[in-house]
Scaffold this active site. Structure first.
Site, PDB file in Angstrom:
ATOM      1  N   ILE A  82       0.783  -1.141   0.018  1.00  0.00           N
ATOM      2  CA  ILE A  82      -0.057  -0.053  -0.007  1.00  0.00           C
ATOM      3  C   ILE A  82       0.939   1.322  -0.154  1.00  0.00           C
ATOM      4  O   ILE A  82       0.478   2.229  -0.722  1.00  0.00           O
ATOM      5  CB  ILE A  82      -1.022  -0.007   1.122  1.00  0.00           C
ATOM      6  CG1 ILE A  82      -1.838  -1.305   1.295  1.00  0.00           C
ATOM      7  CG2 ILE A  82      -1.969   1.027   1.168  1.00  0.00           C
ATOM      8  CD1 ILE A  82      -2.539  -1.419   2.383  1.00  0.00           C
ATOM      9  N   ASP A  94      12.114   2.722   4.853  1.00  0.00           N
ATOM     10  CA  ASP A  94      11.677   1.276   4.694  1.00  0.00           C
ATOM     11  C   ASP A  94      13.176   0.376   4.967  1.00  0.00           C
ATOM     12  O   ASP A  94      14.121   0.878   4.630  1.00  0.00           O
ATOM     13  CB  ASP A  94      11.083   1.171   3.385  1.00  0.00           C
ATOM     14  CG  ASP A  94      10.208  -0.069   3.374  1.00  0.00           C
ATOM     15  OD1 ASP A  94       9.368  -0.186   3.012  1.00  0.00           O
ATOM     16  OD2 ASP A  94      10.962  -1.321   3.684  1.00  0.00           O
ATOM     17  N   ASN A  95      12.847  -0.421   5.827  1.00  0.00           N
ATOM     18  CA  ASN A  95      13.855  -1.376   5.984  1.00  0.00           C
ATOM     19  C   ASN A  95      13.981  -2.483   5.281  1.00  0.00           C
ATOM     20  O   ASN A  95      14.847  -3.552   5.579  1.00  0.00           O
ATOM     21  CB  ASN A  95      14.007  -1.510   7.634  1.00  0.00           C
ATOM     22  CG  ASN A  95      12.887  -2.383   8.157  1.00  0.00           C
ATOM     23  OD1 ASN A  95      11.952  -2.842   7.471  1.00  0.00           O
ATOM     24  ND2 ASN A  95      12.961  -2.792   9.658  1.00  0.00           N
ATOM     25  N   SER A 153      -7.230  -1.261  10.165  1.00  0.00           N
ATOM     26  CA  SER A 153      -7.878  -2.337   9.294  1.00  0.00           C
ATOM     27  C   SER A 153      -8.961  -2.604   9.727  1.00  0.00           C
ATOM     28  O   SER A 153      -9.555  -2.419  11.117  1.00  0.00           O
ATOM     29  CB  SER A 153      -6.861  -3.618   9.577  1.00  0.00           C
ATOM     30  OG  SER A 153      -7.611  -4.643   9.431  1.00  0.00           O
ATOM     31  N   TYR A 156      -2.199  -9.622  15.754  1.00  0.00           N
ATOM     32  CA  TYR A 156      -2.285  -8.516  14.646  1.00  0.00           C
ATOM     33  C   TYR A 156      -3.189  -7.484  14.683  1.00  0.00           C
ATOM     34  O   TYR A 156      -3.251  -6.303  15.012  1.00  0.00           O
ATOM     35  CB  TYR A 156      -2.296  -9.141  13.313  1.00  0.00           C
ATOM     36  CG  TYR A 156      -2.877  -8.217  11.934  1.00  0.00           C
ATOM     37  CD1 TYR A 156      -1.659  -7.168  11.690  1.00  0.00           C
ATOM     38  CD2 TYR A 156      -3.991  -8.075  11.667  1.00  0.00           C
ATOM     39  CE1 TYR A 156      -2.154  -6.384  10.662  1.00  0.00           C
ATOM     40  CE2 TYR A 156      -4.260  -7.004  10.728  1.00  0.00           C
ATOM     41  CZ  TYR A 156      -3.459  -6.293  10.123  1.00  0.00           C
ATOM     42  OH  TYR A 156      -3.954  -5.467   9.128  1.00  0.00           O
ATOM     43  N   LYS A 176      -3.579  -3.264  15.975  1.00  0.00           N
ATOM     44  CA  LYS A 176      -4.258  -2.172  15.283  1.00  0.00           C
ATOM     45  C   LYS A 176      -5.191  -1.441  16.461  1.00  0.00           C
ATOM     46  O   LYS A 176      -5.153  -0.199  16.329  1.00  0.00           O
ATOM     47  CB  LYS A 176      -4.986  -2.685  14.263  1.00  0.00           C
ATOM     48  CG  LYS A 176      -4.216  -3.337  12.691  1.00  0.00           C
ATOM     49  CD  LYS A 176      -3.337  -2.184  12.284  1.00  0.00           C
ATOM     50  CE  LYS A 176      -2.388  -2.690  11.442  1.00  0.00           C
ATOM     51  NZ  LYS A 176      -1.338  -1.633  10.797  1.00  0.00           N
ATOM     52  N   GLY A 186     -11.478 -18.409  12.551  1.00  0.00           N
ATOM     53  CA  GLY A 186     -11.320 -17.126  12.910  1.00  0.00           C
ATOM     54  C   GLY A 186     -11.725 -16.292  11.621  1.00  0.00           C
ATOM     55  O   GLY A 186     -12.066 -14.986  11.715  1.00  0.00           O
TER      56      GLY A 186
HETATM   57  C1  UD1 Z   1      -7.239 -10.870   5.900  1.00  0.00           C
HETATM   58  C2  UD1 Z   1      -6.791 -10.632   7.556  1.00  0.00           C
HETATM   59  C3  UD1 Z   1      -7.116  -9.161   7.746  1.00  0.00           C
HETATM   60  C4  UD1 Z   1      -6.018  -8.400   6.703  1.00  0.00           C
HETATM   61  C5  UD1 Z   1      -6.714  -8.636   5.509  1.00  0.00           C
HETATM   62  C6  UD1 Z   1      -5.967  -7.739   4.833  1.00  0.00           C
HETATM   63  C7  UD1 Z   1      -7.239 -12.911   8.114  1.00  0.00           C
HETATM   64  C8  UD1 Z   1      -8.080 -13.751   9.203  1.00  0.00           C
HETATM   65  N1  UD1 Z   1      -7.702 -11.771   8.003  1.00  0.00           N
HETATM   66  O1  UD1 Z   1      -8.590 -10.629   5.896  1.00  0.00           O
HETATM   67  O2  UD1 Z   1      -6.639  -9.219   9.180  1.00  0.00           O
HETATM   68  O3  UD1 Z   1      -6.634  -6.941   7.157  1.00  0.00           O
HETATM   69  O4  UD1 Z   1      -6.664  -9.832   5.131  1.00  0.00           O
HETATM   70  O5  UD1 Z   1      -5.998  -8.035   3.391  1.00  0.00           O
HETATM   71  O6  UD1 Z   1      -6.277 -13.357   7.539  1.00  0.00           O
HETATM   72  N2  UD1 Z   1     -10.245 -17.263   1.193  1.00  0.00           N
HETATM   73  C9  UD1 Z   1     -10.689 -18.537   0.573  1.00  0.00           C
HETATM   74  N3  UD1 Z   1      -9.479 -19.384   0.284  1.00  0.00           N
HETATM   75  C10 UD1 Z   1      -8.184 -18.870   0.366  1.00  0.00           C
HETATM   76  C11 UD1 Z   1      -7.969 -17.620   0.929  1.00  0.00           C
HETATM   77  C12 UD1 Z   1      -8.962 -16.858   1.285  1.00  0.00           C
HETATM   78  O7  UD1 Z   1     -11.727 -19.027   0.572  1.00  0.00           O
HETATM   79  O8  UD1 Z   1      -7.235 -19.790  -0.129  1.00  0.00           O
HETATM   80  C13 UD1 Z   1     -11.383 -16.638   1.447  1.00  0.00           C
HETATM   81  C14 UD1 Z   1     -11.375 -16.188   3.167  1.00  0.00           C
HETATM   82  O9  UD1 Z   1     -12.174 -17.369   3.639  1.00  0.00           O
HETATM   83  C15 UD1 Z   1     -12.196 -14.931   3.124  1.00  0.00           C
HETATM   84  C16 UD1 Z   1     -11.855 -14.206   1.666  1.00  0.00           C
HETATM   85  O10 UD1 Z   1     -11.230 -15.418   0.729  1.00  0.00           O
HETATM   86  O11 UD1 Z   1     -13.767 -15.105   3.173  1.00  0.00           O
HETATM   87  C17 UD1 Z   1     -10.746 -13.325   1.885  1.00  0.00           C
HETATM   88  O12 UD1 Z   1      -9.498 -13.670   2.748  1.00  0.00           O
HETATM   89  P1  UD1 Z   1      -8.479 -12.848   2.949  1.00  0.00           P
HETATM   90  O13 UD1 Z   1      -8.076 -12.378   1.432  1.00  0.00           O
HETATM   91  O14 UD1 Z   1      -7.413 -13.782   3.493  1.00  0.00           O
HETATM   92  O15 UD1 Z   1      -8.720 -11.587   3.610  1.00  0.00           O
HETATM   93  P2  UD1 Z   1      -9.463 -11.497   4.890  1.00  0.00           P
HETATM   94  O16 UD1 Z   1      -9.801 -12.620   5.860  1.00  0.00           O
HETATM   95  O17 UD1 Z   1     -10.591 -10.732   4.842  1.00  0.00           O
END
Ligand code: UD1
Length: 334
Positions: free
Chosen positions: A13, A32-33, A126, A151, A155, A291
């Site tokens: 970002i 940036d490190n 976030s 994490y 925040k 989670g």
């Molecule tokens: C994740 C982080 C969140 C962070 C955000 C930044 C977690 C629990 N949360 O959010 O703290 O701020 O990224 O981008 O990691 N999914 C699949 N298959 C996969 C990967 C993801 O089905 O292989 C689904 C997940 O279940 C979710 C959606 O895709 O419903 C988005 O997942 P992801 O991109 O990891 O983002 P968040 O979980 O929303």
């Protein structure tokens, strides 16, 4: 030309925000490190903006080093603080590492800002601060839930530190950033294997993975898969320049959700990628990820109104750009 300190300015970002700052007439000074980024992003940034930028390879937990940069540069109008670790999974394994780095770097930065009479800060927060929300869309007054990960806890703590500090601050609560600059030249060079959905899709498209596993399809949503608010990273980056303009005119403490206001499911994202790039992706249904929140999307009315900012780019465009980035990163010719 106002100088703006950008910590973590070579990250995903951060690098996009540096480009937008330059476009808006600010002079970004990058710290940036390289702990989770790459010098390839400075090459990309300079190619896009066609000029050289100042970049200091220092850890912003090192107070003396940071102070020296601020003294040397002088006349810095504000800071945008991106420098932080961002993997939820890693934070569960190494909570202390996350607390020390994410909270420590903010505290050091605030000390240095005070010493150098810099009063304005934009902070990367976030939507994870909201946890599993009771009603949708979430607005900025939605109370914090117990943090689901270290994490997320960092925040929440950083937001509280900023509320108590004497500085003027804008906290931006990001929803799910995706895509990259339309040149495909800058993006996410994190060391960790991606766990986010879109990079997993693009890695599958390029053949690094065989398949995308959808984490559960029996959620209480129209197609059974989780819903998120996916925002193009360039739209997200632009919210920072708008937030700076706003903070310079409106001192005090401000919090804004930065999303699109629209919820999109995992299946919809996969299908959007297939359609936008005409590439077949294998996917299967797996177990729920522990989670995971069932659904969340933002109410962005406050940012739309006060910052005069709105996310403009479509999911289709995000998917085209995300694919460009995957190819660029792997040295394919775009
Ligand atoms: C994740 C982080 C969140 C962070 C955000 C930044 C977690 C629990 N949360 O959010 O703290 O701020 O990224 O981008 O990691 N999914 C699949 N298959 C996969 C990967 C993801 O089905 O292989 C689904 C997940 O279940 C979710 C959606 O895709 O419903 C988005 O997942 P992801 O991109 O990891 O983002 P968040 O979980 O929303």
């Amino acid at each position: 030309m106002s100088k703006i300190l950008v910590t973590g300015g070579l990250g995903y970002i951060g690098s996009h925000t540096v480009v937008e700052l330059d476009k808006a007439g600010y002079t970004p000074i990058i710290i940036d490190n390289l702990s989770n980024s790459s010098t390839k992003n400075i090459i990309g940034i300079e190619q896009i903006i066609q000029k050289k930028l100042k970049w200091y390879n220092i850890d912003c937990k090192k107070e003396d080093a940071l102070n020296q940069v601020l003294l040397k540069e002088g006349n810095i109008h504000g800071a945008i603080h991106f420098a932080a670790y961002k993997s939820v999974e890693e934070s569960i394994k190494y909570p202390k590492k996350y607390h020390d780095n994410n909270i420590g770097s903010l505290e050091v930065l605030l000390n240095c800002m005070r010493k150098n009479n810099i009063k304005n800060i934009i902070f990367s927060s976030s939507c994870t601060v909201y946890g599993n929300p009771e009603s949708l869309p979430v607005d900025e007054n939605t109370p914090f839930k117990k943090a689901e990960s270290p994490y997320s806890e960092t925040k929440q703590i950083c937001e509280n530190i900023l509320k108590r500090d004497s500085c003027n601050s804008v906290i931006l609560r990001y929803f799910n950033p995706i895509g990259c600059h339309n040149s495909g030249l800058i993006g996410d060079y994190s060391n960790n294997k991606p766990t986010n959905l879109v990079p997993i899709i693009t890695e599958t498209a390029i053949g690094k993975r065989d398949n995308v596993t959808i984490f559960g399809d029996n959620y209480n949503t129209p197609d059974g898969t989780c819903i998120r608010d996916y925002i193009h990273v360039v739209d997200l980056a632009q919210s920072h320049t708008k937030a700076l303009n706003y903070l310079i005119k409106n001192k005090g403490k401000h919090v804004f959700n930065i999303g699109t206001g629209k919820g999109v499911s995992v299946k919809e994202i996969i299908n959007a990628f297939i359609k936008a790039n005409n590439i077949k992706i294998n996917y299967s249904i797996g177990k729920k990820r522990s989670g995971d929140i069932e659904k969340i999307w933002a109410n962005c009315n406050l940012a739309n109104k006060k910052l005069n900012w709105k996310a403009k780019k479509s999911i289709n465009q995000s998917m085209i750009d995300a694919w460009k980035w995957e190819q660029h990163k792997n040295n394919h010719v775009i």
